[in-house]
Design a protein around this motif. Sequence first.
Motif, PDB file in Angstrom:
ATOM      1  N   ALA A   1       0.850  -1.190   0.000  1.00 51.96           N
ATOM      2  CA  ALA A   1       0.000   0.000   0.000  1.00 51.96           C
ATOM      3  C   ALA A   1       0.885   1.238   0.000  1.00 51.96           C
ATOM      4  O   ALA A   1       0.717   2.139   0.814  1.00 51.96           O
ATOM      5  N   ARG A   2       1.817   1.296  -0.919  1.00 45.48           N
ATOM      6  CA  ARG A   2       2.778   2.389  -0.969  1.00 45.48           C
ATOM      7  C   ARG A   2       2.404   3.473  -1.967  1.00 45.48           C
ATOM      8  O   ARG A   2       2.927   4.575  -1.897  1.00 45.48           O
TER       9      ARG A   2
ATOM     10  N   ILE B   1      -7.501  -1.915   6.429  1.00 42.99           N
ATOM     11  CA  ILE B   1      -7.370  -2.163   4.993  1.00 42.99           C
ATOM     12  C   ILE B   1      -7.600  -0.848   4.258  1.00 42.99           C
ATOM     13  O   ILE B   1      -8.539  -0.114   4.564  1.00 42.99           O
ATOM     14  N   PRO B   2      -6.730  -0.484   3.297  1.00 44.40           N
ATOM     15  CA  PRO B   2      -6.942   0.768   2.558  1.00 44.40           C
ATOM     16  C   PRO B   2      -8.327   0.834   1.944  1.00 44.40           C
ATOM     17  O   PRO B   2      -8.800  -0.126   1.332  1.00 44.40           O
ATOM     18  N   LYS B   3      -8.977   1.952   2.151  1.00 43.40           N
ATOM     19  CA  LYS B   3     -10.360   2.114   1.697  1.00 43.40           C
ATOM     20  C   LYS B   3     -10.374   2.639   0.260  1.00 43.40           C
ATOM     21  O   LYS B   3     -10.073   3.802   0.000  1.00 43.40           O
ATOM     22  N   HIS B   4     -10.735   1.756  -0.654  1.00 46.74           N
ATOM     23  CA  HIS B   4     -10.941   2.129  -2.058  1.00 46.74           C
ATOM     24  C   HIS B   4     -12.312   1.599  -2.447  1.00 46.74           C
ATOM     25  O   HIS B   4     -12.561   0.399  -2.414  1.00 46.74           O
ATOM     26  N   PHE B   5     -13.221   2.489  -2.829  1.00 46.27           N
ATOM     27  CA  PHE B   5     -14.628   2.122  -3.013  1.00 46.27           C
ATOM     28  C   PHE B   5     -15.030   1.951  -4.473  1.00 46.27           C
ATOM     29  O   PHE B   5     -16.188   1.667  -4.760  1.00 46.27           O
TER      30      PHE B   5
ATOM     31  N   PRO C   1      -3.529  -3.817  -2.514  1.00 44.31           N
ATOM     32  CA  PRO C   1      -4.094  -2.634  -3.177  1.00 44.31           C
ATOM     33  C   PRO C   1      -3.217  -2.074  -4.291  1.00 44.31           C
ATOM     34  O   PRO C   1      -3.735  -1.492  -5.246  1.00 44.31           O
ATOM     35  N   ASP C   2      -1.883  -2.256  -4.192  1.00 45.33           N
ATOM     36  CA  ASP C   2      -0.998  -1.653  -5.190  1.00 45.33           C
ATOM     37  C   ASP C   2      -0.876  -2.476  -6.459  1.00 45.33           C
ATOM     38  O   ASP C   2      -0.493  -1.943  -7.503  1.00 45.33           O
TER      39      ASP C   2
END
Length: 868
Positions: A448-449, A556-560, A613-614
């Motif tokens: 998640a960078r 967890i990174p929030k991406h909707f 995520p990345d």
Amino acid sequence: MVFRSCWKSRHKNGCGPSPWWIRPGLAALFWFCVTHIACGIGAVGETKNVVQKDAEFDVTYNDTVTSENQTIYAFNHTISRNKTEGVRVTVDVLSRGLESPILFVVRQKQAVLSFQVPLILRGLYQRKYPYNHVGRTLCQPPTRALSETQYFFVDVSTLSSQGTNYQLRVSRVESFTLQTDKKFSFTASPSQPQYFKYVFPDGLDTVIVKVNSDVTFPCSVMSVQDIQCPVYDLDNNVAFTGMYQTMTKKGAITVQRKDFPSNSFYVVIVVKTEDEACGGPLRFYPLRPDELIDAGNRSKAIDVMVSPAINSEVYVMGMLFCLGIFLSFYLLTLLVACVENKRMKKREVFQIPADMSPAETGKIPAAQYEYGSFADNGSTLSSEAITDSATSTDNNYGYMERSLESVGRSRQESLSSVEEDDYDTLEDIDSDKNIVRTKKFLCVSDLARKDKRVLSKKYQIYFWNIATIAVFYALPVIQLVITYQTVVNVTGNQDICFYNFLCAHPLGALSAFNNILSNLGYVMLGLLFLLIVLKRDIVHNRALVRNDLNALECGIPKHFGLFYAMGTALMMEGLLSACYHVCPNYTNFQFDTSFMYMIAGLCMLKLYQKRHPDINASAYTAYACLAAVIFFSVLGVVFGKGNTVFWIIFSVIHILATLLLSTQLYYMGRWRLDSGTLRRMIYIIYTDCIRQCSGPMYIDRMVLLVMGNIVNWSLAAYGLIERPNDFASYLLAIAICNLLLYFAFYIIMKLRSGERIQCLALVCILFTAVVWGFALYFFFQGLSTWQVSTDALSSIKTQEYTLTLLFLTQKTPAESREHNRDCILLSFFDDHDIWHFLSSIAMFGSFLVLLTMDDDLDTVQRDKIFVF
């Protein structure tokens, strides 16, 4: 006249008299013509000896007819306006091998009926079937008088010089009018069709005509026609008017009063000369084109019953029930949101500390197994792993000691104008990726960078792309199904659409409104899911604006973007499923399955995105792969049936795609496909498996991928061996199996990593599992189907026919109607409607599981959340 005109023209033009040798010739020609015309007139007058007989009902007349005599039978009967009686003419020809058939002509007041005996009916490939026993019902024109005596005549003639014996009988059909909710039984055959009259009683606007038989064959046709003459009651003309459908054991047509101005209609039953239209075996070819084939005994016992259809109150109750179910989810969601807000306010006031789970302590789980391995060997961590863990722990403490000001500053930097591709301009980025992604123990912080704003835009593309796809896909689909429905309404051919005719309730131009209404749940629950995601998105953005530490660096990174795409796909599934059920058939089934593939693919991508995520796939790559899946679905529907070459190619592509994806997932995208790939694979196998006999470095990933390959290879082998008839469902089963496998792996690894599942997510999981179970039960009831008729295909192979007719490569409408059943819910919805209700609820619950499954990590640092 010709000679006289020529003679006058000669004198008019100044021509002289004719030569001497022409005058005797003209005289001889004149007397020759006069003599032969007179003889011909005398011969015509002497050809037929016409005899008229006064005949009576229910009397059998045995007589002989030749080319020299013609018999006319005169009948009279009294008809009344309040009572309808049928009149039936039955003829038997006792002679065989006739050189010319006998012609019977029935002359009525407003109609003429003619037929020949033997009656020659044609089947597929123009094969001829003679019938010496013929029975026809006379058309009964309506009368305005209270009582009226009508006359009709039966003329019998032939061109055969030989005497032909025949029997004629005219009888009354006492039970000619069908009664509501009263079963009427009779027997019909190709040369003896039957039809009866039904009159709408007062207060009844819609009825269902149900036809049943105990035997499958011979194939027959039921038709509903207006009260008019002539009545089309033969195999070669029954499709000329009204509504009709083929049938084996069951048939049903919903009839509305508004379609028949006379408030009455005929129910016509015709037995076909051949059974191919109902999925029966192909008959042999005749040896000669003009050869007559003995059809054998093709009589069929049939029951007819006319039942009242549902009234407007049932329609209203069905619509209110459908709306009530799904609006209750809106109310329940609002209630849960209120409770959650109160709980969050209490947490803010009392500052309740979070539970310290093993994942939150930052320690590697070292119970009886090492993280990253399913082996219970109690082994200690390697020195490399300890070093990495210690380094990571030190960095974590330093990271936690940063002030909120530095966090806010990093947030502002992350909102700068940075594009994702800018990272690739750094010279050391590839080596850095290799170092990070090949660690034995990865955390979410390692993957998640990238800049949050760039990733958010990347994942928003999923939503905008699927919205664009939905518009361009839905518009031609809507236009096409409207055309289908129009064709059904205009032609009356009810073999075009595969409805459950015993529970198909029309509304306006739609033939099965209940099947369309039941898809409302997909749209309403998809919209509700979008609102839930929007609410979470707004809350998360507000937290980012106020530099909330938990929102910035925890969980967890929030991406909707993918969630928005999933909700849109669910709504589109409802719309396209409704379009498909306007006229469900073999050719438009892909409308119902296309967005199912997309939903399964988006769910898998979302599961992978949570911990990666990345490195998740871009929207363009994902939709290109889904487009390839839909492309193969269309190819399978068109070319897959019995085509060994297609199944071999598809199985090879399926296995290669599985291997390619497995390699991509195992190495976290840090491998390349080039000319040296095979050489590197052989080297790794030699060094790791043969030379050192060491196990794989990433045990958990390897277990998942091995299981995934076993499942996919098994499915590929099953498809290659069995070659399923319904390729679209087979392809969907592959997607669902992979999704369930990955979801089960995610849950197991989440629990093994010391994480926990909160109460709301656990309730969603259990509720969704139960609903899916009931939904699948109703799905497999199979109220209609068009899968390939195995008997028909085997017959084709046995007789070595090369046929491309569509009805020979799919289950026929008559065979499909054998599975029709009555409504089971509110007298309005059938089993498939309940599948729509339950599956929409189950999909909505599955989406909620993906949305809430990792809520327990919202207060856990990302460098303490493991990747799996």
